[in-house]
Motif scaffolding. Structure first.
Motif, PDB file in Angstrom:
ATOM      1  N   GLU A  83       0.827  -1.203   0.000  1.00 54.87           N
ATOM      2  CA  GLU A  83       0.000   0.000   0.000  1.00 54.87           C
ATOM      3  C   GLU A  83       0.867   1.261   0.000  1.00 54.87           C
ATOM      4  OE1 GLU A  83      -3.421   2.147   2.797  1.00 54.87           O
ATOM      5  OE2 GLU A  83      -2.700   0.118   3.241  1.00 54.87           O
ATOM      6  N   ARG A 142       2.163   1.857  -3.482  1.00 53.18           N
ATOM      7  CA  ARG A 142       1.150   2.444  -4.373  1.00 53.18           C
ATOM      8  C   ARG A 142       0.956   3.927  -4.081  1.00 53.18           C
ATOM      9  NH1 ARG A 142      -1.309  -2.682  -3.265  1.00 53.18           N
ATOM     10  NH2 ARG A 142      -2.617  -1.737  -1.632  1.00 53.18           N
ATOM     11  N   GLU A 143       0.988   4.300  -2.795  1.00 55.67           N
ATOM     12  CA  GLU A 143       0.860   5.715  -2.438  1.00 55.67           C
ATOM     13  C   GLU A 143       2.041   6.530  -2.969  1.00 55.67           C
ATOM     14  OE1 GLU A 143       0.519   5.861   1.757  1.00 55.67           O
ATOM     15  OE2 GLU A 143      -1.508   5.022   1.835  1.00 55.67           O
ATOM     16  N   SER A 173       1.916   9.611  -5.683  1.00 52.46           N
ATOM     17  CA  SER A 173       2.383  10.958  -5.381  1.00 52.46           C
ATOM     18  C   SER A 173       3.512  11.404  -6.301  1.00 52.46           C
ATOM     19  CB  SER A 173       2.864  11.020  -3.926  1.00 52.46           C
ATOM     20  OG  SER A 173       3.998  10.196  -3.739  1.00 52.46           O
ATOM     21  N   ARG A 175       7.775   5.133   3.873  1.00 51.50           N
ATOM     22  CA  ARG A 175       7.297   5.908   2.731  1.00 51.50           C
ATOM     23  C   ARG A 175       8.400   6.815   2.201  1.00 51.50           C
ATOM     24  NH1 ARG A 175       2.292   8.150   0.744  1.00 51.50           N
ATOM     25  NH2 ARG A 175       2.701  10.179  -0.236  1.00 51.50           N
TER      26      ARG A 175
END
Length: 397
Positions: free
Chosen positions: A257, A260-261, A265, A295
């Motif tokens: 996840e 994918r974020e 972005s 992230r």
């Protein structure tokens, strides 16, 4: 200055610790000497009392002791052990005529003796004298032994204090080194974007006086891009510091996840460079750690890849779970990398000679710190002109 203060603190700690241990050893040695001396003195008194109680005549006392007896109703002088010297005989003669009790005196030639006087039930008076030379020699030997033990203990205390002080001050020295390195990192990374930002702002201020606002649109867009780059540098520094020096939260994070974020972005940024950004992470890939740090690490990998791919190139992010591990790979078909530079890929501020990203800058150092903080690693593969693949490998949750 700070190193001098740390050295002074270490020396002071050594002196205080060694002094405290030395004082304890001194007190223990003194107490041992006093107790042992008293015990030996009591043992000598007990032996002399036993001799007085069992003696039948003055001719055969134990070695180192001498007897004197004054018979009741006899005006003649007391009987004294024949082997006694004249000085010792006079001391026994005086003692047997005196009161019962114990005292220390001298028998001439600085010969210390202990005398014990007692009266028996038949009215006779007995005195026994013991040479105190052996007892005093034993005390001297004990004092020397304790002194040597004190010196050895003090030497050991100095060594132990030095080791303890070094161990105690080491975290302070490490913290000081880390602080300096962080300041140097921040200064190094922020100097270029701040200079560019300041120069562009000055130019905009000058042009704003003579040109309409519509003519400054491109310069304002560039100013926004510069502030974005500056913000990324600051975020890299903060996340790197947190990953290296602070414990990370132990929560379950779906790395697929997060990937994918990150791709979502970074898509606009990749499109502006005419680079296709793809993601393949269909299945959940849970790991334990800090979502923000993970992230930012993936963002740094994607940013590096996009910066080293020419227009029309492609960057692919994939997340797979295999053998109890989760692997997040960022592969590009760009300029690639030289295997000879693999050892310094993760050195801070070591920049490569091609590409517009920060493949050899703080970005990969950040990724490595995050990986280690999450008990993982970063794997590198590639060749010049054939693209490169950076894989973040973490234990699966």
């Amino acid at each position: 200055m700070d190193e001098a203060r740390l050295a002074h603190a270490r020396r002071r700690s050594v002196a205080q610790t060694a002094g405290a241990i030395g004082l304890v050893l001194l007190l223990v040695g003194a107490l041992t000497f006093v107790l042992t001396s008293r015990q030996e003195s009591r043992a000598l008194d007990a032996g002399m009392a036993q001799v007085l109680a069992m003696a039948e005549d003055v001719d055969d006392p134990p070695p180192g002791q001498f007897l004197a007896r004054q018979r009741p109703g006899v005006d003649a002088g007391p009987e004294v052990t024949p082997s006694a010297s004249p000085e010792l005989a006079r001391a026994l003669d005086d003692a047997v005529r005196g009161r019962p009790g114990r005292f220390d005196t001298s028998a001439g030639d600085d010969r210390p003796i202990r005398v014990l006087v007692a009266r028996r039930a038949d009215g006779s008076r007995w005195a026994v004298a013991a040479d105190l030379g052996p007892l005093r020699r034993q005390r001297g030997e004990l004092a020397v032994a304790l002194l040597l033990a004190e010196l050895a203990g003090l030497a050991g205390a100095l060594v132990a204090a030095a080791l303890l002080a070094r161990r105690a001050v080491a975290p302070l020295a490490t913290a000081l080194t880390l602080q300096r390195r962080f300041v140097a990192d921040a200064s190094h990374e922020l100097r270029t974007p701040l200079t560019a930002l300041h120069t562009r702002a000055q130019l905009l201020a000058r042009r704003a006086r003579t040109r309409p606002a519509e003519a400054l649109t491109s310069q304002l867009d560039q100013l926004v891009a510069d502030t974005r780059a500056l913000g990324e540098v600051v975020e890299d520094l903060l996340v790197s510091a947190a990953a290296e020096h602070q414990p990370l939260p132990d929560t379950v994070v779906d790395l697929a996840e997060v990937a994918r974020e990150v791709v979502a972005s970074m898509t606009d940024h990749a499109r502006s460079r005419e680079v296709e950004l793809l993601v393949a992470a269909p299945d959940p890939a849970p790991v334990r750690g800090a979502r923000t740090a993970l992230r930012r690490a993936l963002t740094a990998l994607v940013d590096n890849a996009v910066g080293h791919v020419p227009a029309g190139g492609r960057v692919r992010v994939s997340v797979d779970r295999q053998d109890g591990r989760v692997a997040a790979a960022v592969a590009d078909d760009g300029v690639g990398l030289d295997p000879a530079e693999a050892d310094r890929l993760f050195d801070r501020f070591s920049h490569g000679g091609s590409g517009a990203g920060r493949r050899f800058g703080l970005g990969l150092a950040l990724v490595q710190h995050v990986a280690r903080a999450h008990r993982g690693a970063v794997e590198v593969a590639g060749a010049p002109g054939q693209g490169a693949t950076f894989t973040l490998v973490l234990p699966a949750a």
